[in-house]
Write an enzyme that holds these catalytic residues in place. Structure first.
Site, PDB file in Angstrom:
ATOM      1  N   ARG A   1       0.807  -1.223   0.000  1.00  0.00           N
ATOM      2  CA  ARG A   1       0.000   0.000   0.000  1.00  0.00           C
ATOM      3  C   ARG A   1       0.840   1.274   0.000  1.00  0.00           C
ATOM      4  O   ARG A   1       0.377   2.322  -0.438  1.00  0.00           O
ATOM      5  CB  ARG A   1      -0.968  -0.036   1.186  1.00  0.00           C
TER       6      ARG A   1
ATOM      7  N   MET B   1     -12.658   5.250  -1.059  1.00  0.00           N
ATOM      8  CA  MET B   1     -12.851   4.276   0.009  1.00  0.00           C
ATOM      9  C   MET B   1     -11.584   3.488   0.364  1.00  0.00           C
ATOM     10  O   MET B   1     -11.655   2.362   0.855  1.00  0.00           O
ATOM     11  CB  MET B   1     -14.002   3.312  -0.361  1.00  0.00           C
TER      12      MET B   1
ATOM     13  N   ASN C   1     -11.725  15.152   3.812  1.00  0.00           N
ATOM     14  CA  ASN C   1     -12.669  14.070   3.518  1.00  0.00           C
ATOM     15  C   ASN C   1     -14.068  14.505   3.905  1.00  0.00           C
ATOM     16  O   ASN C   1     -14.247  15.315   4.817  1.00  0.00           O
ATOM     17  CB  ASN C   1     -12.270  12.825   4.328  1.00  0.00           C
TER      18      ASN C   1
ATOM     19  N   HIS D   1     -17.691  12.840   5.199  1.00  0.00           N
ATOM     20  CA  HIS D   1     -18.190  11.588   5.776  1.00  0.00           C
ATOM     21  C   HIS D   1     -19.675  11.763   6.127  1.00  0.00           C
ATOM     22  O   HIS D   1     -20.046  12.789   6.712  1.00  0.00           O
ATOM     23  CB  HIS D   1     -17.374  11.238   7.031  1.00  0.00           C
TER      24      HIS D   1
ATOM     25  N   GLU E   1     -24.153  17.329   1.997  1.00  0.00           N
ATOM     26  CA  GLU E   1     -22.742  17.217   1.576  1.00  0.00           C
ATOM     27  C   GLU E   1     -22.456  18.170   0.421  1.00  0.00           C
ATOM     28  O   GLU E   1     -21.433  18.853   0.397  1.00  0.00           O
ATOM     29  CB  GLU E   1     -22.427  15.785   1.102  1.00  0.00           C
TER      30      GLU E   1
END
Ligand code: GAR
Length: 200
Positions: free
Chosen positions: A65, A90, A107, A109, A174
């Site tokens: 990663r 994600m 971000n 959420h 959002e």
């Protein structure tokens, strides 16, 4: 200010950012690149339609990663993006990436953090039975959904809600909050003091 938007799915937030920021010359904000970890993300179509360069970076193509993160970082640097905007992205980043972009990754959420972090936030909200939920925009730190909170707005949970109806109403909020926060950032109005983000 140039921004990079990272996506994994439908891209309704990306669409809002395209319309309210990228296509509004007075905003001073350009989406320089859209990066997806999924080739089939509909968000890529939205970006292409708006003439924004796109890149697909899949975890499966990397040994680990950290290498995946490095590839994303190389693309961000190539386009000289100053802010990394996660819009339904994600995947979690490893510490070196988060440290490199400290207070430069944000971000959105679909809950009032710290309630219901993680991958199934709206389902968890309904299962718990809370009456009020909402949206959080926050800086990203090394843990899951724990970074300093920039702004929140509330959404009532209705007795008749299912996951889709509640998520749809949350997304309406959002789409109002995320462009507003990105403008604040671009205007240098956000100051981070420990866990607190002050709007000047
Ligand atoms: C948004 O509702 C966003 O809050 C959520 O994914 C959705 C993406 O929608 N993000 C998370 O849950 C992050 N933990 P979109 O692709 O239509 O913008």
């Amino acid at each position: 200010m140039k921004i990079a938007v990272l996506v994994s799915g439908s891209g309704t937030n990306l669409q809002t950012l395209i319309e309210q920021l990228h296509q509004d010359e007075t905003s001073g904000i350009e989406i320089a690149v859209v990066i997806s970890d999924r080739r089939k993300a509909y968000a890529l179509k939205r970006a292409k339609r708006a003439g924004i360069p796109t890149h697909v970076v899949k975890t499966q193509d990397f040994e680990n990663r950290v290498d995946f993160d490095t590839e994303i970082s190389n693309i961000i640097e190539h386009y000289a993006a100053e802010l990394v905007v996660l819009a339904g992205f994600m995947k979690l980043f490893q510490p070196p990436f988060v440290q490199k972009y400290q207070n430069r990754i944000i971000n959105v959420h679909p809950t009032l953090l710290p309630a219901f972090p993680g991958a199934h936030p709206v389902a968890d909200t309904l299962a718990y039975g809370v009456k009020i939920t909402g949206v959080t925009v926050h800086f990203v730190d090394e843990n899951v959904d724990t970074g300093p909170i920039i702004a929140q707005s509330t959404v009532p949970v209705l007795d008749t809600d299912d996951e889709e109806s509640l998520h749809n109403r949350i997304q309406v909020e959002e789409h109002k909050l995320y462009p507003k926060v990105i403008k604040w950032y671009a205007q240098g109005k956000l100051k981070v003091e420990g866990r607190k983000v002050i709007l000047r």
